[in-house]
Design an enzyme around this catalytic site. Structure first.
Site, PDB file in Angstrom:
ATOM      1  N   ASP A 159      87.466 -38.314-115.021  1.00  0.00           N
ATOM      2  CA  ASP A 159      87.688 -37.893-113.633  1.00  0.00           C
ATOM      3  C   ASP A 159      87.968 -36.390-113.585  1.00  0.00           C
ATOM      4  OD1 ASP A 159      88.752 -38.029-110.778  1.00  0.00           O
ATOM      5  OD2 ASP A 159      88.507 -40.157-111.179  1.00  0.00           O
ATOM      6  N   HIS A 226      92.229 -36.166-107.750  1.00  0.00           N
ATOM      7  CA  HIS A 226      91.634 -37.500-107.725  1.00  0.00           C
ATOM      8  C   HIS A 226      91.977 -38.318-108.971  1.00  0.00           C
ATOM      9  CE1 HIS A 226      88.057 -40.246-107.912  1.00  0.00           C
ATOM     10  NE2 HIS A 226      88.157 -40.226-106.597  1.00  0.00           N
ATOM     11  N   SER A 415      86.678 -45.450-105.181  1.00  0.00           N
ATOM     12  CA  SER A 415      87.448 -44.812-106.263  1.00  0.00           C
ATOM     13  C   SER A 415      88.795 -45.459-106.436  1.00  0.00           C
ATOM     14  CB  SER A 415      87.671 -43.332-105.950  1.00  0.00           C
ATOM     15  OG  SER A 415      86.575 -42.557-106.321  1.00  0.00           O
TER      16      SER A 415
END
Length: 594
Positions: A159, A226, A415
Site C-alpha cells: 500500500d 491509506h 479497500s
C-alpha cells in the site's frame, strides 16, 4: 430444496465445465480489455522475453534490444522481465508496443500501469466498529477470538506504507519501500528499507493527462494515509484501553510501500508481492519475516497482466494467501486488476444495511463480500459527510500532505472490505499454519452467510462470517489415535473425490479389526461417502451420504472387520462428494491394525 445427486457421467461433465486453465480465453460475456489499451498515462513498459533467449538472461542483450527499438532499459524485475523507459508519460505507446510484439524473442509486453488506492476518504472506538459485531451486516468477528487471534502470522500490507500510530506500533515488523521512482517517492531516493508513508498528496494535473486530455488527478488531493487505515482493520492492538480492535489483533503487519504520488507501478507492486511471500528480488535483501497473507487494497482498470499473474502464482505456490479489493467503480470486476487475477480472493464491499455498497465492483469473479462502509456527502454543503457512522473506522493521521498527529477516522471503499478478509485469513492461518491458500479461500466462501440486503451483478458467496469460518477449521486430531497417521491435507472437490494414503510396513496379517480415525473439514457432511481401501483393493464403506445431514465436518472413529490377508501395504481413505454446492478436505486420518 436439497441438491440432487448426479450419476458418474454427469459428475464428470459438471467438473469439466467449471475447470479452465489460467490462460484460457474469457467468454464473450466476460471479455476483458487488452492490457495494452489503457486510459491513464504511463511512462514505462514491462517486457517479458522467452526462456532461452539472450535477452532473458543477459542485461546487456536486453539493453541492446531495447535500444534498437528507440528506448532505454530501466531495470530487470524479480520475474526476469525488464522495465523499459518510454521517455515521457503517455496513454498510448502503440508503435513501441507493436515493435516488441513483433519480436520473436518477446513473450509479452504490457504497460507498467500506476495502480491507485481503492478508498473514498471522508472526514468524520470499539463501539464504532459495527463492521465487526453488528448482527445485521457485521462480520461476526468477536466469536472467532476464542479460537484464534492471529498470533504467529505476518500480514503484508502492500500500500502507501506506514505512518507511525501508537495503536499499531507493537504490531509492525520490518517492511520495505518498493517505490523505485525517486521523483514520486518524496523520500529523496528510490527503493530502500524504510516503508514510511511520505504522503500521496497531489495537485491537479500532477500525473499528466488521460486519453481525453483531462488532468490527472482532476483536482487537488490530500494524503490518504491509506496503508495505515488498512493495517488498523487487520491488526490494531486490542484490549489496550484505546482506539479500535483489529480483527487479527495478535498478527504482525509488514508494511510494503508501493503507492506514492500518482499511485504505484505494476512492476513495483509485482516485486513487492514476490518479496512479501519470501521470493527473491534483485537488489533487495531477503525478507526476514515472509508473510502468509497479503492484502492489496489497490488496483486499476485492465485485464490481469502476465506480470501480476506470475507474481501472484509465485506467492500462492509459496503458501501465501493473496487478498485483493474489487474496486470502487460500480462496474464488472472482470475489467479491474489485480482483482481479476486467478488465485486471489477478490472482495466486494457491503454497507451497514448489508447491501452491496453503491460504489463496489461486482461480478462472477467476486469471491466474497465484507463490510466496506457507505457514507454520503451532503448536497447543501458539498464535502460534508452526512453519515460518518456508517463508514469503517480505523487508524489514520491528520496531516494534509506530510505526517501530522495520529487519529482515527472512517473511510469507505473496497479497500476497507479487503482487510476484513485478510484479517480473517490470518485467523485461519494462525489456527492451522499448514493450511493452503486454496483452503483459506474455500473455507471463507463455504462459511459465508447470505447478504441481508441486495446485490445486483454478483457479490460472490455472500457476506463473510468470521466465527463460522474459524470454527469450521477443526484441528482436532482424529479420534482414537493410531499406529499410522497421515496429516497432509487432501482436497475434496465439489462433486469430486479426494484420496489419502497410509503405508503399513507391518509383517504378517492383521487381525479382523481395523480402527480408522478421520478428521474431515466440510460444510455439509451429508454430501460425503467415505471408504477405506485395503492394500488388496477391497473397499470398506465407513459412511454413506445423507442429504438431510447438513452438519459441518466429520470427526469420528470407525471399526472395520477386515480380511486377515491385508495387513501390509498401502491403505487409502477415499472421500467422495456426491452433491453439488460445498467443498472441503481431508484434514488428517489414522489407522490402527489390531
Amino acid at each position: 430444496m436439497r441438491r440432487t445427486s448426479l450419476c458418474a457421467a454427469a459428475v464428470s461433465a459438471a467438473v469439466l465445465s467449471v475447470v479452465s486453465p489460467v490462460n484460457a480465453a474469457p467468454s464473450p460475456v466476460q471479455s476483458q480489455p487488452d492490457s495494452t489499451q489503457v486510459n491513464r498515462p504511463f511512462e514505462r513498459l514491462i517486457v517479458g522475453y522467452k526462456p532461452g533467449t539472450a535477452e532473458a538472461s543477459s542485461d546487456s542483450a536486453a539493453s541492446d534490444d531495447v535500444r534498437q527499438k528507440g528506448k532505454s532499459l530501466h531495470r530487470r524485475m524479480a520475474s526476469g522481465a525488464v522495465v523499459v523507459d518510454l521517455g515521457s508519460k503517455t496513454s498510448n505507446a502503440d508503435s513501441t508496443i507493436q515493435a516488441f510484439k513483433a519480436d520473436p524473442d518477446v513473450a509479452y509486453v504490457e504497460p507498467d500501469l500506476l495502480m491507485q488506492p481503492l478508498a473514498d476518504p471522508n472526514d468524520t472506538d470499539y463501539s464504532r466498529q459495527w463492521d465487526l459485531f453488528e448482527a445485521t451486516a457485521g462480520m461476526n468477528v468477536p466469536g472467532a477470538w476464542s479460537s484464534s487471534t492471529g498470533a504467529g502470522v505476518t500480514v503484508a500490507v502492500i500500500d502507501t506504507g506506514y505512518v507511525a500510530h501508537s495503536d499499531l506500533s507493537a504490531r509492525i515488523v520490518a517492511g520495505y519501500d518498493f517505490v523505485s521512482d525517486a521523483s514520486r517517492a518524496r523520500d529523496g531516493g528510490g527503493r530502500d528499507s524504510n516503508p514510511a508513508d511520505e504522503g500521496d498528496w497531489m495537485k491537479a494535473g500532477d500525473c499528466g493527462t488521460d486519453a481525453n486530455g483531462n488532468p490527472v488527478p482532476a483536482q487537488d488531493q490530500n494524503s490518504s494515509w491509506h496503508g495505515t487505515h488498512v493495517a488498523g482493520t487487520i491488526a490494531a492492538s486490542t484490549n489496550n484501553s484505546k482506539g479500535i480492535a483489529g480483527i487479527a489483533y495478535d498478527a504482525k503487519i509488514q508494511p510494503l510501500r508501493v503507492l506514492a504520488q500518482c499511485g504505484g507501478s505494476t512492476s513495483d507492486i509485482a516485486d513487492a508481492i514476490t518479496w512479501a511471500s519470501g521470493g527473491t528480488v534483485s537488489g533487495v535483501p531477503a525478507n526476514p519475516t515472509p508473510a502468509k497473507v497479503i492484502n492489496m487494497s489497490l488496483g486499476g482498470q485492465s485485464s490481469c497482466s502476465t506480470t501480476y499473474q506470475n507474481a501472484i502464482n509465485g506467492a500462492i505456490n509459496r503458501g501465501t494467501t493473496v487478498v485483493v479489493a474489487a474496486g470502487n467503480s460500480n462496474m464488472n470486476v472482470a475489467n479491474f486488476t489485480p482483482a481479476n487475477c486467478s488465485g486471489v480472493i477478490t472482495v466486494a464491499a457491503t454497507s451497514r444495511e448489508g447491501n452491496k455498497a453503491f460504489y463496489s465492483n461486482y461480478g462472477s469473479r467476486i469471491d466474497i463480500a465484507a463490510p466496506g462502509g457507505e457514507t454520503r456527502r451532503g448536497t447543501d454543503t458539498p464535502g460534508t459527510i452526512t453519515t460518518p457512522e456508517n463508514g469503517i473506522y480505523s487508524t489514520l493521521n491528520t496531516g494534509a500532505t506530510t505526517p501530522g498527529s495520529e487519529t482515527y477516522k472512517p473511510y469507505q471503499g473496497t479497500s476497507m472490505a479487503a482487510p476484513h478478509i485478510a484479517g480473517l485469513a490470518a485467523l485461519l492461518v494462525a489456527k492451522k499454519p499448514s493450511i493452503t491458500p486454496a483452503d483459506v479461500k474455500t473455507l471463507i466462501k463455504n462459511n459465508a452467510r447470505p447478504l441481508p440486503g441486495t446485490c445486483s451483478g454478483g457479490c460472490g458467496a455472500g457476506l463473510a462470517d468470521a466465527t463460522k469460518t474459524v470454527n469450521a477449521l477443526t484441528t482436532t486430531p482424529p479420534p482414537s489415535g493410531g499406529a499410522l497417521e497421515n496429516t497432509t491435507d487432501v482436497a475434496i472437490p465439489d462433486l469430486g473425490t479426494g484420496v489419502s494414503s497410509i503405508t503399513s510396513s507391518a509383517s504378517g496379517n492383521a487381525s479382523s479389526t481395523v480402527k480408522v480415525g478421520v478428521d474431515i473439514v466440510h460444510t455439509y457432511r451429508g454430501d460425503l461417502v467415505i471408504d477405506l481401501i485395503a492394500p488388496d483393493g477391497t473397499a470398506y464403506r465407513l459412511k454413506n451420504s445423507s442429504s438431510s445431514d447438513s452438519t459441518d465436518n466429520v470427526v469420528a472413529t470407525y471399526t472395520v472387520n477386515a480380511s486377515s490377508e491385508v495387513a501390509a501395504g498401502t491403505w487409502k481413505l477415499r472421500v467422495q462428494d456426491v452433491y453439488s454446492g460445498d467443498t472441503g478436505y481431508i484434514n488428517a486420518w489414522n489407522l490402527t491394525l489390531q
